[in-house]
Design an enzyme around this catalytic site. Structure first.
Site, PDB file in Angstrom:
ATOM      1  N   CYS A  22       0.802  -1.223   0.000  1.00 30.05           N
ATOM      2  CA  CYS A  22       0.000   0.000   0.000  1.00 30.05           C
ATOM      3  C   CYS A  22       0.840   1.281   0.000  1.00 30.05           C
ATOM      4  O   CYS A  22       0.595   2.180  -0.821  1.00 30.05           O
ATOM      5  CB  CYS A  22      -0.958   0.014   1.189  1.00 30.05           C
ATOM      6  SG  CYS A  22      -1.711  -1.570   1.567  1.00 30.05           S
ATOM      7  N   ARG A  26       6.416 -10.619   6.823  1.00 34.78           N
ATOM      8  CA  ARG A  26       5.783 -10.198   8.076  1.00 34.78           C
ATOM      9  C   ARG A  26       6.320 -11.059   9.202  1.00 34.78           C
ATOM     10  O   ARG A  26       6.327 -12.288   9.105  1.00 34.78           O
ATOM     11  CB  ARG A  26       4.262 -10.312   7.989  1.00 34.78           C
ATOM     12  CG  ARG A  26       3.658  -9.351   6.968  1.00 34.78           C
ATOM     13  CD  ARG A  26       2.151  -9.431   6.882  1.00 34.78           C
ATOM     14  NE  ARG A  26       1.650  -8.584   5.797  1.00 34.78           N
ATOM     15  CZ  ARG A  26       0.393  -8.540   5.399  1.00 34.78           C
ATOM     16  NH1 ARG A  26      -0.518  -9.300   6.014  1.00 34.78           N
ATOM     17  NH2 ARG A  26       0.015  -7.750   4.402  1.00 34.78           N
ATOM     18  N   GLN A  85       1.620 -12.048  -2.635  1.00 31.39           N
ATOM     19  CA  GLN A  85       0.210 -11.687  -2.631  1.00 31.39           C
ATOM     20  C   GLN A  85      -0.165 -11.021  -3.951  1.00 31.39           C
ATOM     21  O   GLN A  85       0.584 -10.176  -4.456  1.00 31.39           O
ATOM     22  CB  GLN A  85      -0.065 -10.738  -1.459  1.00 31.39           C
ATOM     23  CG  GLN A  85      -1.535 -10.462  -1.215  1.00 31.39           C
ATOM     24  CD  GLN A  85      -1.743  -9.647   0.041  1.00 31.39           C
ATOM     25  OE1 GLN A  85      -0.984  -8.724   0.328  1.00 31.39           O
ATOM     26  NE2 GLN A  85      -2.760  -9.989   0.818  1.00 31.39           N
ATOM     27  N   ASP A 110      -1.712  -8.506  -5.003  1.00 26.00           N
ATOM     28  CA  ASP A 110      -2.198  -7.269  -4.411  1.00 26.00           C
ATOM     29  C   ASP A 110      -2.433  -6.216  -5.485  1.00 26.00           C
ATOM     30  O   ASP A 110      -1.657  -6.107  -6.434  1.00 26.00           O
ATOM     31  CB  ASP A 110      -1.144  -6.760  -3.425  1.00 26.00           C
ATOM     32  CG  ASP A 110      -1.737  -5.915  -2.327  1.00 26.00           C
ATOM     33  OD1 ASP A 110      -2.971  -5.804  -2.283  1.00 26.00           O
ATOM     34  OD2 ASP A 110      -0.961  -5.373  -1.525  1.00 26.00           O
ATOM     35  N   HIS A 151      -4.205  -1.977  -5.971  1.00 30.23           N
ATOM     36  CA  HIS A 151      -4.865  -0.811  -5.385  1.00 30.23           C
ATOM     37  C   HIS A 151      -5.442   0.041  -6.499  1.00 30.23           C
ATOM     38  O   HIS A 151      -4.782   0.277  -7.511  1.00 30.23           O
ATOM     39  CB  HIS A 151      -3.868  -0.009  -4.539  1.00 30.23           C
ATOM     40  CG  HIS A 151      -3.333  -0.781  -3.377  1.00 30.23           C
ATOM     41  ND1 HIS A 151      -2.145  -1.481  -3.432  1.00 30.23           N
ATOM     42  CD2 HIS A 151      -3.859  -1.012  -2.145  1.00 30.23           C
ATOM     43  CE1 HIS A 151      -1.947  -2.090  -2.276  1.00 30.23           C
ATOM     44  NE2 HIS A 151      -2.967  -1.823  -1.484  1.00 30.23           N
ATOM     45  N   LYS A 153     -14.355  -3.374   4.907  1.00 30.42           N
ATOM     46  CA  LYS A 153     -13.914  -4.309   3.873  1.00 30.42           C
ATOM     47  C   LYS A 153     -14.994  -5.338   3.590  1.00 30.42           C
ATOM     48  O   LYS A 153     -15.878  -5.592   4.410  1.00 30.42           O
ATOM     49  CB  LYS A 153     -12.622  -5.010   4.298  1.00 30.42           C
ATOM     50  CG  LYS A 153     -12.738  -5.806   5.588  1.00 30.42           C
ATOM     51  CD  LYS A 153     -11.415  -6.487   5.950  1.00 30.42           C
ATOM     52  CE  LYS A 153     -11.552  -7.283   7.244  1.00 30.42           C
ATOM     53  NZ  LYS A 153     -10.324  -8.055   7.560  1.00 30.42           N
ATOM     54  N   HIS A 188      -8.400  -1.406  -1.883  1.00 36.40           N
ATOM     55  CA  HIS A 188      -7.434  -2.496  -1.791  1.00 36.40           C
ATOM     56  C   HIS A 188      -8.142  -3.770  -2.243  1.00 36.40           C
ATOM     57  O   HIS A 188      -9.260  -4.049  -1.794  1.00 36.40           O
ATOM     58  CB  HIS A 188      -6.960  -2.724  -0.357  1.00 36.40           C
ATOM     59  CG  HIS A 188      -6.424  -1.508   0.338  1.00 36.40           C
ATOM     60  ND1 HIS A 188      -5.095  -1.381   0.678  1.00 36.40           N
ATOM     61  CD2 HIS A 188      -7.038  -0.378   0.764  1.00 36.40           C
ATOM     62  CE1 HIS A 188      -4.912  -0.222   1.293  1.00 36.40           C
ATOM     63  NE2 HIS A 188      -6.078   0.400   1.362  1.00 36.40           N
TER      64      HIS A 188
END
Length: 351
Positions: free
Chosen positions: A6, A35, A53, A55, A57, A138, A218
């Site tokens: 992000c 992480r 991931q 991912d 945006h 979400k 997201h």
């Protein structure tokens, strides 16, 4: 090393003056994330410290939220229909510890609810109070596998907070005397903190009248690839559909004298783009076929004198159902159909 994508995507958006004409702007990233999960929380492939991931945006205007969220939901449906998995939708709302004003949260939750009504219909989703992310509500997609076990994989999140934190902005329609073009002077003007007539620093989040904040969506369809792989293992019980299987075909010669022909068949399948192996051991035919079934090969192709003469193979599926003799070119053509159509149950439908 990074725990999420992000901030980087926000910096990319904010690296230059943006116009309303550029929105929606969609940025995707399939990179590696790290992480530092607690050791007691690590579980097989479902929770790891290093993962990838899918991912993305989406930076959009407020009037584009519903359309973009519905498009994400349709993308999700396309993906999970291919896997043959059912799902249910939940709207997770503002938690006790949350960033931002309640008015923004209410606005975001309303936008997501409207998108879910349009996609699934009223009453076909449920609310999950207080389970939203700290920066925004979400949509949680709870996926059910073949045993009706629930897994959390895909997610769609609406975020009004990060655009404020990163001071993201775009020039509104009609801004700067109707001209939405950017310049070096504009860059320095909009990126600096404003001051009042007394020289005191004002709130840096207050926008000039020609600018507006984008909304950030997201979205991840698979979640982490590692977790999705674990979920699919459970869903298929190790019996991968043909298009996803690492063991699509096993060529079994009935005797040593037919090993050269069996190798030719294997090579032709590999050239055509399929995963094929050969069992040229000294085991009996019955044992070779049985071991191929236990190894979960989708198809076992037996070859002998008749098949070598006819440029063919005798086809069995992993249920040990005989599908008869077929030309190699015919088998390759039908394998392609299975791959291209993402057929789910090759055990019943066969070739």
């Amino acid at each position: 090393m990074k725990p999420m994508n992000c901030p980087a995507h926000c910096l990319m958006f904010g690296s230059m003056t943006r116009s309303y004409r550029e929105l929606p702007m969609r940025i995707a990233d399939f990179g590696v994330l790290h992480r530092n999960e607690q050791s007691g929380a690590l579980t097989g492939l479902t929770r790891v410290r290093r993962f990838q991931q899918d991912d993305a945006h989406i930076f959009c205007r407020e009037d584009q939220i519903e359309k973009e969220v519905v498009a994400c939901l349709e993308f999700m449906k396309f993906v999970y229909d291919i896997f043959g998995m059912s799902y249910r939708l939940e709207l997770s709302t503002r938690p006790k510890k949350a960033l931002g004003k309640k008015e923004l949260w209410d606005q975001a939750e309303t936008a997501l609810a409207q998108a879910m009504d349009k996609f699934a219909g009223e009453g076909n989703w449920r609310e999950n109070p207080g389970d939203g992310a700290f920066y925004g509500p979400k949509i949680d997609i709870k996926v059910m596998d073949a045993m009706d076990r629930v897994h959390q994989c895909a997610t769609i999140q609406l975020d009004f907070q990060l655009p404020i934190r990163f001071d993201l902005r775009y020039r509104k329609k009609g801004g700067a005397n109707g001209d939405d073009s950017s310049s070096a002077d504009d860059e320095s003007e909009v990126s600096s903190t404003t001051t009042n007539d007394d020289g005191d620093e004002e709130d840096p989040n207050v926008l000039p009248p020609d600018f507006a904040r984008p909304v950030m969506v997201h979205r991840a369809m698979l979640g982490s690839v590692e977790r999705m792989f674990a979920v699919l293992l459970e869903h298929y019980g190790g019996k991968w559909p043909f298009w996803l299987s690492p063991r699509q075909a096993l060529v079994v010669p009935v005797g040593k004298s037919f090993v050269p022909y069996a190798n030719q068949v294997k090579d032709r399948l590999k050239v055509a783009g399929f995963h094929a192996d050969i069992d040229d051991s000294s085991n009996s035919l019955k044992k070779k076929v049985r071991e191929g079934q236990l190894a979960q090969y989708n198809y076992i192709l037996v070859v002998g004198e008749k098949e070598e003469t006819n440029d063919s193979v005798a086809v069995r599926n992993r249920n040990n159902e005989m599908e008869g003799e077929k030309k190699i070119d015919e088998v390759i053509a039908e394998f392609r159909i299975l791959s291209e159509t993402f057929q789910q149950d090759v055990l019943e439908d066969g070739l």
